[in-house]
Design a protein around this motif. Structure first.
Motif, PDB file in Angstrom:
ATOM      1  N   GLU A 276     -48.911 -47.690  81.727  1.00  0.00           N
ATOM      2  CA  GLU A 276     -48.901 -47.082  83.060  1.00  0.00           C
ATOM      3  C   GLU A 276     -48.444 -45.626  82.972  1.00  0.00           C
ATOM      4  O   GLU A 276     -47.487 -45.302  82.280  1.00  0.00           O
ATOM      5  CB  GLU A 276     -47.963 -47.856  83.988  1.00  0.00           C
ATOM      6  CG  GLU A 276     -48.497 -49.198  84.446  1.00  0.00           C
ATOM      7  CD  GLU A 276     -49.567 -49.065  85.509  1.00  0.00           C
ATOM      8  OE1 GLU A 276     -49.693 -47.975  86.106  1.00  0.00           O
ATOM      9  OE2 GLU A 276     -50.290 -50.046  85.733  1.00  0.00           O
ATOM     10  N   ARG A 277     -49.142 -44.768  83.704  1.00  0.00           N
ATOM     11  CA  ARG A 277     -48.834 -43.337  83.699  1.00  0.00           C
ATOM     12  C   ARG A 277     -47.587 -43.046  84.534  1.00  0.00           C
ATOM     13  O   ARG A 277     -47.409 -43.586  85.621  1.00  0.00           O
ATOM     14  CB  ARG A 277     -50.024 -42.550  84.259  1.00  0.00           C
ATOM     15  CG  ARG A 277     -49.855 -41.023  84.248  1.00  0.00           C
ATOM     16  CD  ARG A 277     -51.055 -40.370  84.924  1.00  0.00           C
ATOM     17  NE  ARG A 277     -50.922 -38.926  85.047  1.00  0.00           N
ATOM     18  CZ  ARG A 277     -51.412 -38.042  84.189  1.00  0.00           C
ATOM     19  NH1 ARG A 277     -52.097 -38.470  83.140  1.00  0.00           N
ATOM     20  NH2 ARG A 277     -51.255 -36.742  84.367  1.00  0.00           N
ATOM     21  N   PHE A 278     -46.732 -42.174  84.021  1.00  0.00           N
ATOM     22  CA  PHE A 278     -45.480 -41.823  84.686  1.00  0.00           C
ATOM     23  C   PHE A 278     -45.248 -40.326  84.496  1.00  0.00           C
ATOM     24  O   PHE A 278     -45.354 -39.815  83.387  1.00  0.00           O
ATOM     25  CB  PHE A 278     -44.338 -42.640  84.075  1.00  0.00           C
ATOM     26  CG  PHE A 278     -42.969 -42.341  84.615  1.00  0.00           C
ATOM     27  CD1 PHE A 278     -42.770 -41.896  85.913  1.00  0.00           C
ATOM     28  CD2 PHE A 278     -41.847 -42.524  83.811  1.00  0.00           C
ATOM     29  CE1 PHE A 278     -41.502 -41.634  86.407  1.00  0.00           C
ATOM     30  CE2 PHE A 278     -40.567 -42.273  84.284  1.00  0.00           C
ATOM     31  CZ  PHE A 278     -40.401 -41.825  85.587  1.00  0.00           C
ATOM     32  N   GLU A 279     -44.962 -39.637  85.580  1.00  0.00           N
ATOM     33  CA  GLU A 279     -44.680 -38.206  85.522  1.00  0.00           C
ATOM     34  C   GLU A 279     -43.275 -37.954  86.058  1.00  0.00           C
ATOM     35  O   GLU A 279     -43.096 -37.696  87.247  1.00  0.00           O
ATOM     36  CB  GLU A 279     -45.708 -37.425  86.344  1.00  0.00           C
ATOM     37  CG  GLU A 279     -47.130 -37.564  85.840  1.00  0.00           C
ATOM     38  CD  GLU A 279     -48.125 -36.751  86.658  1.00  0.00           C
ATOM     39  OE1 GLU A 279     -47.998 -35.509  86.666  1.00  0.00           O
ATOM     40  OE2 GLU A 279     -49.002 -37.350  87.291  1.00  0.00           O
ATOM     41  N   PRO A 280     -42.258 -38.047  85.207  1.00  0.00           N
ATOM     42  CA  PRO A 280     -40.876 -37.825  85.660  1.00  0.00           C
ATOM     43  C   PRO A 280     -40.720 -36.456  86.319  1.00  0.00           C
ATOM     44  O   PRO A 280     -41.375 -35.485  85.939  1.00  0.00           O
ATOM     45  CB  PRO A 280     -40.068 -37.914  84.365  1.00  0.00           C
ATOM     46  CG  PRO A 280     -40.917 -38.723  83.441  1.00  0.00           C
ATOM     47  CD  PRO A 280     -42.322 -38.350  83.769  1.00  0.00           C
ATOM     48  N   ASP A 281     -39.826 -36.398  87.299  1.00  0.00           N
ATOM     49  CA  ASP A 281     -39.651 -35.162  88.064  1.00  0.00           C
ATOM     50  C   ASP A 281     -39.125 -34.008  87.221  1.00  0.00           C
ATOM     51  O   ASP A 281     -39.530 -32.860  87.408  1.00  0.00           O
ATOM     52  CB  ASP A 281     -38.672 -35.400  89.224  1.00  0.00           C
ATOM     53  CG  ASP A 281     -39.220 -36.363  90.255  1.00  0.00           C
ATOM     54  OD1 ASP A 281     -40.446 -36.380  90.457  1.00  0.00           O
ATOM     55  OD2 ASP A 281     -38.415 -37.103  90.851  1.00  0.00           O
ATOM     56  N   PHE A 282     -38.208 -34.318  86.304  1.00  0.00           N
ATOM     57  CA  PHE A 282     -37.538 -33.251  85.562  1.00  0.00           C
ATOM     58  C   PHE A 282     -37.434 -33.573  84.073  1.00  0.00           C
ATOM     59  O   PHE A 282     -37.325 -34.735  83.682  1.00  0.00           O
ATOM     60  CB  PHE A 282     -36.122 -33.023  86.102  1.00  0.00           C
ATOM     61  CG  PHE A 282     -36.070 -32.580  87.532  1.00  0.00           C
ATOM     62  CD1 PHE A 282     -36.307 -31.258  87.878  1.00  0.00           C
ATOM     63  CD2 PHE A 282     -35.795 -33.495  88.537  1.00  0.00           C
ATOM     64  CE1 PHE A 282     -36.265 -30.853  89.204  1.00  0.00           C
ATOM     65  CE2 PHE A 282     -35.750 -33.099  89.865  1.00  0.00           C
ATOM     66  CZ  PHE A 282     -35.985 -31.775  90.201  1.00  0.00           C
ATOM     67  N   LEU A 283     -37.466 -32.510  83.289  1.00  0.00           N
ATOM     68  CA  LEU A 283     -37.123 -32.592  81.874  1.00  0.00           C
ATOM     69  C   LEU A 283     -35.863 -31.773  81.654  1.00  0.00           C
ATOM     70  O   LEU A 283     -35.761 -30.637  82.136  1.00  0.00           O
ATOM     71  CB  LEU A 283     -38.241 -32.050  80.987  1.00  0.00           C
ATOM     72  CG  LEU A 283     -39.372 -33.029  80.641  1.00  0.00           C
ATOM     73  CD1 LEU A 283     -40.308 -33.183  81.835  1.00  0.00           C
ATOM     74  CD2 LEU A 283     -40.145 -32.547  79.432  1.00  0.00           C
ATOM     75  N   LEU A 284     -34.916 -32.362  80.953  1.00  0.00           N
ATOM     76  CA  LEU A 284     -33.668 -31.684  80.612  1.00  0.00           C
ATOM     77  C   LEU A 284     -33.657 -31.430  79.112  1.00  0.00           C
ATOM     78  O   LEU A 284     -33.802 -32.361  78.322  1.00  0.00           O
ATOM     79  CB  LEU A 284     -32.473 -32.555  81.011  1.00  0.00           C
ATOM     80  CG  LEU A 284     -31.096 -32.121  80.497  1.00  0.00           C
ATOM     81  CD1 LEU A 284     -30.714 -30.748  81.041  1.00  0.00           C
ATOM     82  CD2 LEU A 284     -30.038 -33.163  80.860  1.00  0.00           C
TER      83      LEU A 284
ATOM     84  N   ILE B 156     -46.154 -39.247  80.718  1.00  0.00           N
ATOM     85  CA  ILE B 156     -45.881 -40.211  79.662  1.00  0.00           C
ATOM     86  C   ILE B 156     -46.398 -41.579  80.105  1.00  0.00           C
ATOM     87  O   ILE B 156     -46.642 -41.804  81.292  1.00  0.00           O
ATOM     88  CB  ILE B 156     -44.377 -40.277  79.310  1.00  0.00           C
ATOM     89  CG1 ILE B 156     -43.530 -40.519  80.562  1.00  0.00           C
ATOM     90  CG2 ILE B 156     -43.937 -38.996  78.620  1.00  0.00           C
ATOM     91  CD1 ILE B 156     -42.036 -40.620  80.286  1.00  0.00           C
ATOM     92  N   TYR B 157     -46.558 -42.497  79.142  1.00  0.00           N
ATOM     93  CA  TYR B 157     -47.188 -43.788  79.424  1.00  0.00           C
ATOM     94  C   TYR B 157     -46.304 -44.919  78.916  1.00  0.00           C
ATOM     95  O   TYR B 157     -45.828 -44.885  77.779  1.00  0.00           O
ATOM     96  CB  TYR B 157     -48.574 -43.840  78.770  1.00  0.00           C
ATOM     97  CG  TYR B 157     -49.502 -42.774  79.315  1.00  0.00           C
ATOM     98  CD1 TYR B 157     -50.353 -43.050  80.376  1.00  0.00           C
ATOM     99  CD2 TYR B 157     -49.485 -41.478  78.790  1.00  0.00           C
ATOM    100  CE1 TYR B 157     -51.189 -42.062  80.897  1.00  0.00           C
ATOM    101  CE2 TYR B 157     -50.308 -40.487  79.309  1.00  0.00           C
ATOM    102  CZ  TYR B 157     -51.160 -40.784  80.362  1.00  0.00           C
ATOM    103  OH  TYR B 157     -51.973 -39.801  80.884  1.00  0.00           O
ATOM    104  N   SER B 158     -46.095 -45.908  79.766  1.00  0.00           N
ATOM    105  CA  SER B 158     -45.155 -46.985  79.449  1.00  0.00           C
ATOM    106  C   SER B 158     -45.562 -47.724  78.185  1.00  0.00           C
ATOM    107  O   SER B 158     -46.743 -47.865  77.875  1.00  0.00           O
ATOM    108  CB  SER B 158     -45.052 -47.964  80.622  1.00  0.00           C
ATOM    109  OG  SER B 158     -46.259 -48.673  80.793  1.00  0.00           O
TER     110      SER B 158
END
Length: 219
Positions: free
Chosen positions: A130-138, A123-125
């Motif tokens: 800025e690119r962001f790849e969160p560790d987990f999806l719930l 996802i992108y801010s």
């Protein structure tokens, strides 16, 4: 005017024009896609295994009780093991002991997906792209009389040494609920939310606990 001078002047004009351009960023616009089209069986390659059951070590077979959990027995965990960092393993254990009981109590359907560097999950801010790849999806689904209501949450586990450096990621995550734009089918019954960083340090774990407990309470 000689050819070299003409070329220099032209390049200077081009540089001046480029410098005057206003940079534009596009934050994430959430679109509806089927999970089965994104989540595939994936081989991961591990260069180094942390001797204390951190990054690269299996959570199923970890020799440290602090991190060990046999995920092959957990239907809510989409993959069959977790080779992430120690902080990621602590989140999974926290989910098992602190979050799952509350979800069971409310008769909710739930799944946790670890982001194994899947490009479609980046996802992108909203502020600067800025690119962001969160560790987990719930994913949580609540069955209702007039149709199911689904929640998609982003969770990032973060070591204490990176809390300050990556603060922008936490700020972005907390903006998602009120700023996310969704398009496609079923968006009326689909809610997206981001959570504070998960960190096992006392102050941060209390902050995370309060936000996620309040969230579950409202479902």
């Amino acid at each position: 005017m000689h050819g070299v001078q003409i070329l220099k002047k032209a390049l200077a004009n081009i540089a001046s024009h480029i410098g005057s351009l206003k940079q534009e960023y596009v934050g994430t616009k959430f679109t509806h896609k089927m999970l089965k089209d994104i989540l595939k069986d994936k081989k991961i390659y591990i260069e180094k295994i942390d001797s204390n059951c951190g990054k690269g070590a299996s959570q199923n077979n970890c020799n440290n009780d602090k991190y060990r959990l046999n995920l092959s027995d957990e239907n809510w965990y989409v993959f069959n093991d977790n080779y992430g960092t120690s902080e990621e393993k602590l989140f999974i254990k926290y989910f098992k002991t602190n979050i799952e009981p509350k979800l069971i109590e409310k008769d909710l359907e739930y799944y946790v997906v670890r982001n194994e560097r899947i490009p479609e999950l980046a996802i992108y801010s909203f502020e600067d792209g800025e690119r962001f790849e969160p560790d987990f999806l719930l994913f949580i689904r609540k069955k209702e009389f007039d149709g199911d209501l689904t929640y998609q949450g982003y969770i990032e586990s973060k070591g204490e040494h990176l809390l300050k450096e990556d603060k922008w990621k936490e700020n972005f995550s907390l903006q998602i609920e009120n700023n996310s734009l969704t398009t496609g089918l079923f968006t009326q019954n689909y809610k997206i939310i981001g959570f504070p960083f998960f960190n096992n340090e006392d102050r941060k774990i209390e902050e995370f606990k309060k936000v996620i407990d309040d969230f579950i309470c409202k479902i």
